[in-house]
Design a protein around this motif. Sequence first.
Motif, PDB file in Angstrom:
ATOM      1  N   UNK A 191      30.537  44.886 -31.191  1.00 27.08           N
ATOM      2  CA  UNK A 191      30.942  43.792 -30.298  1.00 27.08           C
ATOM      3  C   UNK A 191      31.451  42.596 -31.095  1.00 27.08           C
ATOM      4  N   UNK A 192      30.793  42.291 -32.218  1.00 27.63           N
ATOM      5  CA  UNK A 192      31.214  41.155 -33.051  1.00 27.63           C
ATOM      6  C   UNK A 192      32.604  41.390 -33.647  1.00 27.63           C
ATOM      7  N   UNK A 193      32.802  42.600 -34.189  1.00 25.28           N
ATOM      8  CA  UNK A 193      34.099  42.908 -34.797  1.00 25.28           C
ATOM      9  C   UNK A 193      35.207  42.879 -33.756  1.00 25.28           C
ATOM     10  N   UNK A 194      34.962  43.519 -32.616  1.00 26.79           N
ATOM     11  CA  UNK A 194      35.984  43.535 -31.569  1.00 26.79           C
ATOM     12  C   UNK A 194      36.225  42.138 -31.001  1.00 26.79           C
ATOM     13  N   UNK A 195      35.174  41.300 -30.953  1.00 36.05           N
ATOM     14  CA  UNK A 195      35.347  39.931 -30.474  1.00 36.05           C
ATOM     15  C   UNK A 195      36.226  39.110 -31.408  1.00 36.05           C
ATOM     16  N   UNK A 196      35.993  39.223 -32.731  1.00 33.28           N
ATOM     17  CA  UNK A 196      36.835  38.509 -33.697  1.00 33.28           C
ATOM     18  C   UNK A 196      38.263  39.024 -33.637  1.00 33.28           C
ATOM     19  N   UNK A 197      38.421  40.345 -33.550  1.00 31.54           N
ATOM     20  CA  UNK A 197      39.762  40.944 -33.458  1.00 31.54           C
ATOM     21  C   UNK A 197      40.468  40.476 -32.183  1.00 31.54           C
ATOM     22  N   UNK A 204      38.377  31.049 -36.150  1.00 27.41           N
ATOM     23  CA  UNK A 204      37.840  32.284 -35.572  1.00 27.41           C
ATOM     24  C   UNK A 204      37.136  33.113 -36.637  1.00 27.41           C
ATOM     25  N   UNK A 205      37.697  33.156 -37.844  1.00 26.89           N
ATOM     26  CA  UNK A 205      37.075  33.921 -38.919  1.00 26.89           C
ATOM     27  C   UNK A 205      35.712  33.350 -39.285  1.00 26.89           C
ATOM     28  N   UNK A 206      35.627  32.028 -39.394  1.00 29.51           N
ATOM     29  CA  UNK A 206      34.348  31.401 -39.760  1.00 29.51           C
ATOM     30  C   UNK A 206      33.301  31.657 -38.672  1.00 29.51           C
ATOM     31  N   UNK A 262      46.054  43.777 -26.249  1.00 33.60           N
ATOM     32  CA  UNK A 262      44.699  43.624 -25.706  1.00 33.60           C
ATOM     33  C   UNK A 262      43.783  44.767 -26.134  1.00 33.60           C
ATOM     34  N   UNK A 263      44.160  45.499 -27.164  1.00 33.46           N
ATOM     35  CA  UNK A 263      43.366  46.642 -27.623  1.00 33.46           C
ATOM     36  C   UNK A 263      41.924  46.288 -27.975  1.00 33.46           C
ATOM     37  N   UNK A 264      41.629  45.186 -28.653  1.00 31.14           N
ATOM     38  CA  UNK A 264      40.237  44.902 -29.038  1.00 31.14           C
ATOM     39  C   UNK A 264      39.287  44.794 -27.851  1.00 31.14           C
ATOM     40  N   UNK A 265      39.777  44.374 -26.693  1.00 29.95           N
ATOM     41  CA  UNK A 265      38.878  44.207 -25.549  1.00 29.95           C
ATOM     42  C   UNK A 265      38.446  45.557 -24.980  1.00 29.95           C
TER      43      UNK A 265
END
Length: 456
Positions: free
Chosen positions: A129-135, A175-177, A92-95
């Motif tokens: 936020x976008x990067x962490x959301x995708x991760x 998720x990537x798209x 759960x690190x990205x959150x």
Amino acid sequence: QKAESLKNNTAPVINQVANDKPLALRIVDQIPDELRQSLLGLAFWQWLGILLFIILGIIADTLYRWLSVLIMRYFIRNSHRVAYQNLPDDMLRPFGLMVMAFIWWLGLNFLLLPEAAFLILILAVKFLISISGVWGAYRLVDLVHAWFRYHSSQTANKWDDALVPLVRRTLKIFVTVIGLIFIADTLQINLTGLLAGLGLGGLAFALAAKDIAQNLFGTITILVERTFSVGDWVIINDVEGTVEDISFRSTRIRTFYDSIVTLPNSNMITSPVDNQGERRYRRFKTTLSLTYETPPDKIDTFCEGVREIIRLHPYMRKDNYQVYFNGYNESGLDILVYVFWQTPDWATELREKHRFLLDILRLAQALSVDFAYPTQTVYWKAAEKANEQDQSNNPSNTTQAQTDPLSRSLQNHAGDCDQARQTARQIVCDHLDLEQKPEPVTIETQPLSQNSTHLS
């Protein structure tokens, strides 16, 4: 008096307006003048506020990361499911990054920054936020994949074992798209112009995507026709091994040398695939060679004993097996043994073959039947030559041998043939009815005896 009356009347209104100010403005009003001085376009208190919110965000991220690791370790330790044991502790690190970015976003709205500085910083926060959301979505896909993999392992059907990895890759591509579109919108990239530019190179892209399309059709062929599944033992052209993974582009096979061979799925459309894992039965064919000194009755007894072993072994096929005296070789009498096992894997097949061969060896020892091995017999004829020399030295014997007529030799031969035919007829009549043709072979599916020997 009028001024004083007006002041008294407007004071409550002014106080009401002051109390209706946003919290940020009311706090700013309390900032001393020393912190209102400007440095590089920002006031001192704004620089201090940026530093404070950065520290708060890092502290929140650290606390969340520590707490999430404890939660994941507790979950993995108490799940008792193999599919969850390989999940990382920092799942759960990205959150935590999203929590940190959210605190920074609150700070930017609180510090009343100039428009240029605010736009730059808010853009960086949205990007984080976008990067962490995708991760984070990637990690959630891994968690969902572990859940699906656990439930697929509980079923006997292998088709879902091949489908689960494909679902995982499909979700990650989705998720990537979505993430790229969201990041592009955050950075205010003109997607319409970008797509138009891609349209100009559509022909070149279509030519380059030929192999991708072939591999995709190969994947669909594998899934629809169920050519093989994960865990099957397959032979594709000159590659032999166990299927480890099936993706959209290729199939990974681990060979028996423990190497990994990656085959494009387009090969599955035209190449023959020998799926050893789909065998209903595993065949075993061998020849047992008995010595020429073995009596015929003992050969028959030994063959029947081997058949009884087959009928008693639990994994052996009871409706199709052959054990017969099948030929003569240079050093022994050949007994054909042709059997099948219904086993789920190769290890079980080897164990049952081991037990079967050991039981045959124990049976041969119990019946005093010896197995033959390649031998060579040498005859010494020196004595015969000495007898010939004696006959040559004795003229009376030579003359007597020459006087035997040829007809007597032929009559003796005819008599020997008649005797051989009578003997053969007696032998056959002992176990066959010559007036009635025997019925075809039918294999008994029930054991003849309830006693099982040497089975564990």
